[in-house]
Design a protein around this motif. Structure first.
Motif, mmCIF file in Angstrom:
data_model
loop_
_atom_site.group_PDB
_atom_site.id
_atom_site.type_symbol
_atom_site.label_atom_id
_atom_site.label_comp_id
_atom_site.label_asym_id
_atom_site.label_seq_id
_atom_site.Cartn_x
_atom_site.Cartn_y
_atom_site.Cartn_z
ATOM 1 N N GLY A 223 2.312 -34.794 32.397
ATOM 2 C CA GLY A 223 3.761 -34.614 32.474
ATOM 3 C C GLY A 223 4.519 -35.309 31.363
ATOM 4 O O GLY A 223 5.730 -35.466 31.443
ATOM 5 N N TRP A 224 3.821 -35.692 30.301
ATOM 6 C CA TRP A 224 4.436 -36.365 29.146
ATOM 7 C C TRP A 224 4.261 -35.483 27.899
ATOM 8 O O TRP A 224 3.787 -35.928 26.858
ATOM 9 C CB TRP A 224 3.829 -37.748 28.945
ATOM 10 N N SER A 225 4.651 -34.227 27.996
ATOM 11 C CA SER A 225 4.444 -33.281 26.899
ATOM 12 C C SER A 225 5.177 -33.703 25.628
ATOM 13 O O SER A 225 4.762 -33.360 24.519
ATOM 14 C CB SER A 225 4.902 -31.878 27.318
ATOM 15 N N GLU A 226 6.251 -34.466 25.784
ATOM 16 C CA GLU A 226 7.012 -34.910 24.617
ATOM 17 C C GLU A 226 6.214 -35.849 23.717
ATOM 18 O O GLU A 226 6.600 -36.094 22.560
ATOM 19 C CB GLU A 226 8.315 -35.594 25.053
ATOM 20 N N ASP A 227 5.097 -36.377 24.223
ATOM 21 C CA ASP A 227 4.294 -37.326 23.448
ATOM 22 C C ASP A 227 2.996 -36.715 22.913
ATOM 23 O O ASP A 227 2.138 -37.432 22.376
ATOM 24 C CB ASP A 227 3.973 -38.557 24.313
ATOM 25 N N LEU A 228 2.852 -35.403 23.040
ATOM 26 C CA LEU A 228 1.624 -34.756 22.574
ATOM 27 C C LEU A 228 1.424 -34.916 21.072
ATOM 28 O O LEU A 228 0.306 -35.167 20.610
ATOM 29 C CB LEU A 228 1.646 -33.270 22.943
ATOM 30 N N ALA A 229 2.501 -34.748 20.301
ATOM 31 C CA ALA A 229 2.366 -34.823 18.838
ATOM 32 C C ALA A 229 1.873 -36.204 18.416
ATOM 33 O O ALA A 229 1.000 -36.330 17.540
ATOM 34 C CB ALA A 229 3.692 -34.494 18.166
ATOM 35 N N TRP A 230 2.424 -37.249 19.028
ATOM 36 C CA TRP A 230 1.997 -38.621 18.714
ATOM 37 C C TRP A 230 0.521 -38.808 19.033
ATOM 38 O O TRP A 230 -0.238 -39.373 18.237
ATOM 39 C CB TRP A 230 2.836 -39.620 19.509
ATOM 40 N N LEU A 231 0.099 -38.305 20.192
ATOM 41 C CA LEU A 231 -1.288 -38.490 20.616
ATOM 42 C C LEU A 231 -2.243 -37.710 19.716
ATOM 43 O O LEU A 231 -3.315 -38.217 19.334
ATOM 44 C CB LEU A 231 -1.441 -38.048 22.067
ATOM 45 N N LYS A 232 -1.883 -36.493 19.352
ATOM 46 C CA LYS A 232 -2.740 -35.703 18.465
ATOM 47 C C LYS A 232 -2.874 -36.364 17.097
ATOM 48 O O LYS A 232 -3.956 -36.363 16.495
ATOM 49 C CB LYS A 232 -2.176 -34.291 18.330
ATOM 50 N N GLN A 233 -1.786 -36.928 16.614
ATOM 51 C CA GLN A 233 -1.838 -37.630 15.327
ATOM 52 C C GLN A 233 -2.775 -38.834 15.426
ATOM 53 O O GLN A 233 -3.573 -39.094 14.514
ATOM 54 C CB GLN A 233 -0.441 -38.068 14.904
ATOM 55 N N LEU A 234 -2.695 -39.568 16.533
ATOM 56 C CA LEU A 234 -3.558 -40.730 16.732
ATOM 57 C C LEU A 234 -5.024 -40.313 16.743
ATOM 58 O O LEU A 234 -5.875 -40.965 16.114
ATOM 59 C CB LEU A 234 -3.197 -41.438 18.038
ATOM 60 N N PHE A 235 -5.339 -39.219 17.432
ATOM 61 C CA PHE A 235 -6.727 -38.763 17.491
ATOM 62 C C PHE A 235 -7.202 -38.271 16.130
ATOM 63 O O PHE A 235 -8.389 -38.402 15.802
ATOM 64 C CB PHE A 235 -6.888 -37.692 18.567
#
Length: 461
Positions: free
Chosen positions: A329-341
């Motif tokens: 439920g935190w879709s707004e943080d997907l870009a940050w997480l993908k960048q981290l990975f």
């Protein structure tokens, strides 16, 4: 910071890359403590075993936290066809199947899409419903056992049969209701048994009799917790959790022995970084997940006032080369997480957002703690049995792959090492009302009503 993380990664790799300890741990867990079924002595002993193992791996402290909950004990269950002729068939009770007997006509709903319940609504009144474990072929989403059962009971069924959707002679278990006895007898049979019963319909209408004498009583279970204290932001807590209980019919090696093994291996690697981790990391083995997420619910109730900045759930991690990380439920943080990975060189992991309500991350997200789940698998053709061998007799040690346990432990340790040291995590704590609205938007409010579950803003945490 990148040099710092590279040095951390090198130490994690050095600790885990050649390790087979994860698979060895599961073998020891299964050999000593069996299925760890909710409320059993095996489960309680396994909780103490986890505490001791975490201390040996180098966490700062480790302990158990007890909670009381509904308990269920399997006894005897029988299935008999009384028309068009008499014959007994093998079956097992689903956990939380009540004691009792019903005899009624059979209504077969195939894979149990919502339209089938509408089409057979009149016939379901006073009948025994039989539904396949397969995800509906012509519906836009998967359907859990709890929803299929709930729809049948709402339509008036007085018994329920969970039909394994794939051959092999295996019935598939799973709790009928969350933390309480079901209203009607509920059993499981193999595909072969189900097809034999349906063939009898060529000779006339089918009537079945289900009898069971299972017992229910309050019980005590224990969550097992280990902690590495943060050096500069100890009040900010990251939780890595997964359930250590299993179903009583199997060793539960994969579901969820592998997830617990990944947690322990990650704990071992992160313990080498003590003093460099700003935030506190807690490693939790949850009890009673299979009986309705009872351990994680109890944990959240006891710790809802803490500053949990992220919870990562590992249910069936360590099972393959294809990983999936799902924010809750935190879709707004997907870009940050993908960048981290991407920076972790783990760009092959599929990352998305969906609120899962059937594993231990749910209660954390329900109160608004940022959370996610990670699992891995290999491509499978088990369309009629999405769990594979999970929840069957053959969730056994031979299904383990030491290499994939090891690789997922490395991935999780690298991810949590970054979460514990990045200057600021992007995830915002949300309110139960916000999470309820997200569930409504995604069509889950209706599903949870069929399952007799309350929405986050209606739940007494």
């Amino acid at each position: 910071m990148r040099e710092f993380w590279k040095d951390m990664d090198d130490k994690i790799l050095a600790e885990l890359y050649a390790s087979r300890a994860g698979a060895d741990f599961i073998e020891e867990l299964v050999t000593k403590h069996g299925s760890r079924f909710g409320g059993s002595q095996e489960e309680r002993d396994a909780g103490n075993f986890l505490v001791q193992r975490m201390l040996e791996l180098g966490v700062d402290s480790s302990w158990t936290e007890s909670f009381s909950c509904h308990g269920w004990t399997r006894k005897e269950t029988t299935l008999e066809m009384t028309a068009p002729f008499s014959k007994a068939f093998p079956c097992i009770a689903l956990p939380n199947c009540p004691a009792g007997m019903v005899e009624a006509p059979l209504v077969y709903l195939g894979d149990g899409d919502p339209q089938s319940y509408a089409d057979y609504r009149e016939q379901l009144k006073g009948a025994i419903a039989m539904v396949s474990t397969a995800n509906p072929a012509f519906f836009h989403r998967g359907m859990h056992r709890g929803e299929k059962l709930g729809r049948a009971i709402e339509a008036g069924a007085i018994g329920f049969i969970w039909l394994r959707g794939e051959g092999g002679g295996l019935p598939e278990t799973g709790s009928a209701r969350f933390g309480q006895n079901c209203e009607v007898p509920v059993i499981s049979i193999s595909l072969e048994t189900g097809m034999e019963i349906l063939r009898a319909g060529k000779q006339g209408p089918i009537t079945l009799k289900i009898w069971s004498n299972n017992a229910a009583a309050p019980t005590i279970s224990y969550n097992a917790v280990g902690e590495i204290k943060g050096s500069t932001k100890p009040e900010e807590i990251i939780v890595i959790g997964g359930h250590y209980d299993g179903h009583d019919i199997s060793p539960a090696a994969v579901d969820n022995g592998t997830g617990i093994a990944v947690i322990l291996e990650a704990a071992k690697a992160l313990a080498t970084q003590k003093g460099r981790l700003d935030r506190t990391i807690r490693f939790i083995g949850f009890a009673q997940e299979e009986m309705g997420l009872l351990g994680s619910e109890a944990y959240v109730k006891a710790h809802k006032g803490e500053n949990i900045v992220f919870m990562l759930n590992l249910d069936c991690a360590g099972n393959g080369y294809f990983g999936r990380l799902t924010l809750q439920g935190w879709s707004e943080d997907l870009a940050w997480l993908k960048q981290l990975f991407g920076q972790m060189h783990e760009g092959h992991v599929r990352i998305g957002d969906a609120i899962g309500t059937y594993s231990d991350m749910y209660h954390f997200s329900a109160v608004g703690f940022p959370s996610g789940s990670y699992a891995s698998s290999n491509p499978s053709n088990n369309g009629g049995a999405p769990r594979g061998f999970g929840h069957t007799y053959w969730d056994t040690l031979d299904k383990l792959n030491p290499r994939t346990i090891q690789l997922d432990a490395i991935l999780v340790a690298k991810m949590i090492g970054r979460f514990a040291t990045v200057n600021q995590l992007p995830f915002r704590k949300k309110t139960p009302a916000e999470m309820t609205e997200k569930l409504r938007q995604r069509g889950m409010a209706e599903v949870m009503a069929y399952e007799l579950r309350t929405l986050p803003d209606e739940t007494k945490y």
